[in-house]
Design an enzyme around this catalytic site. Structure first.
Site, mmCIF file in Angstrom:
data_model
loop_
_atom_site.group_PDB
_atom_site.id
_atom_site.type_symbol
_atom_site.label_atom_id
_atom_site.label_comp_id
_atom_site.label_asym_id
_atom_site.label_seq_id
_atom_site.Cartn_x
_atom_site.Cartn_y
_atom_site.Cartn_z
ATOM 1 N N HIS A 87 -6.328 -7.426 -0.217
ATOM 2 C CA HIS A 87 -6.560 -6.014 -0.506
ATOM 3 C C HIS A 87 -5.725 -5.579 -1.707
ATOM 4 C CE1 HIS A 87 -7.303 -6.631 3.848
ATOM 5 N NE2 HIS A 87 -8.417 -5.997 3.537
ATOM 6 N N HIS A 131 0.811 -1.218 0.000
ATOM 7 C CA HIS A 131 0.000 0.000 0.000
ATOM 8 C C HIS A 131 0.848 1.275 0.000
ATOM 9 C CE1 HIS A 131 -3.589 -2.313 0.521
ATOM 10 N NE2 HIS A 131 -3.263 -2.750 1.723
#
Length: 363
Positions: free
Chosen positions: A178, A139
């Site tokens: 994710h 991320h």
């Protein structure tokens, strides 16, 4: 080949799997209450103590990445911001991403660990390996900490492959629950990295829609498969076999990197998916098969999420057993999804339609 001589491939097959792990990665957020905590390292250590893996892996000792190496992906001002956290007992970058005084050094070591694993594979010490590092990375943006991530370990690995070895085609297959927005953004404008992610959508971090396909020379080299909650083993296996494999055959990467999250595990409260330990064995088997098909088996797994200690232990063991050639997989599962045409797989219908514009691989 001369009679009686052992081929390079045979030597590589016998080589122990490379593993980077250790208590050095426990220093980040040590003593804090946090989902992404040092207990994850302890869980993986217990995996590597399993008798079935004895003698089948070799530990690689990592080095910290230099600041110049980290700048392959991250802005210098951002690197300085993370470095400055070492002067404080606690630093918060956003609601869920924090650092303690040892986090900067630990994050540098995590990046360097990925580089060391890549070096060992590229130099022929083994075909495949696993870097169980923390903090995770997929991320992290060029100038932003996010989602427990400080430096983008996998993106830096791909950049390192180009800078050190001149690799112009790296494939990244992200199997975290994710979307790896930081990886996607790092290579959104280039065809030198093919990024494939299947992930919960809508969900954190809010990116990874079907229409995010890349830009400029990178258009068509970002492939997103957004998924609803509750997807099981078979769905993820279908995505790898019917989408990742054909893409890899067309792209012909020189190496594959796998940001690996154990948050697809059915009891992981962060993932929302229904993948079993057997499912992780199946995914690993297919990823190895893809690597053997397109890049002489060269593949590196890099730890991302996974917040159930039971999930790390059970799924991690099945992943490592597959990597080490320990037969545990129920091969009846392999035939269940291979004969199904992609057009009949609901989660692939829209992604395939989007990708037809860029890849002539779907009949």
């Amino acid at each position: 080949m001369w009679p009686g001589r052992t081929s390079e491939n045979e030597i590589m097959e016998r080589s122990p799997v490379l593993v980077i792990k250790g208590q050095s990665f426990s220093r980040h957020l040590n003593g804090m209450f946090h989902l992404e905590n040092p207990k994850r390292i302890e869980a993986f250590e217990s995996v590597m103590d399993h008798p079935s893996l004895a003698g089948k892996w070799r530990e690689v000792i990592p080095r910290p990445a230099t600041l110049e190496e980290i700048a392959l992906i991250h802005d210098s001002a951002y690197i300085e911001q993370i470095a400055n956290s070492a002067q404080h007992a606690f630093t918060s970058f956003d609601f869920d991403t924090q650092a303690t005084a040892d986090s900067f050094d630990t994050a540098r070591l995590a990046v360097g660990a990925v580089f060391c694993l890549i070096d060992a594979v590229r130099e022929g010490q083994a075909k495949r390996g696993y870097a169980f590092v923390r903090p995770p990375g997929h991320h992290a943006g060029r100038d932003q900490a996010m989602g427990f991530c400080l430096f983008n370990n996998t993106a830096l690995g791909a950049a390192y492959l180009k800078a050190r070895y001149g690799v112009s085609r790296t494939m990244i297959i992200d199997i975290d629950a994710h979307h790896g927005n930081g990886i996607q953004n790092a290579f959104y404008d280039t065809d030198e990295v093919l990024y494939l992610s299947f992930h919960l959508f809508p969900g954190f971090p809010g990116t990874g829609s079907l229409g995010e396909v890349g830009r400029g020379s990178g258009e068509g080299f970002t492939v997103n498969v957004p998924l609803g909650k509750g997807q099981n083993d078979e769905v993820f296996a279908q995505i790898l076999y019917h989408l990742a494999l054909p893409l890899a055959r067309a792209y012909r990467p020189e190496m594959i990197l796998v940001p690996c999250g154990f948050d697809l595990y059915l009891h992981d409260r962060m993932g929302g998916m229904r993948v079993s330990p057997e499912g992780y064995a199946l995914l690993t088997h297919l990823l190895i098969e893809i690597a053997e098909t397109v890049c002489n088996g060269q593949i590196a797994f890099i730890q991302e999420g996974g917040y159930s200690m039971q999930g790390i232990r059970e799924c991690g063991l099945r992943v490592m057993q597959e990597l080490c050639g320990v037969e545990t997989l129920n091969h009846k599962k392999l035939g269940k999804f291979k004969d199904v045409h992609p057009s009949r797989i609901s989660v692939l219908q829209k992604p395939v339609e989007v990708q037809r514009k860029y890849w002539n691989i779907f009949d």
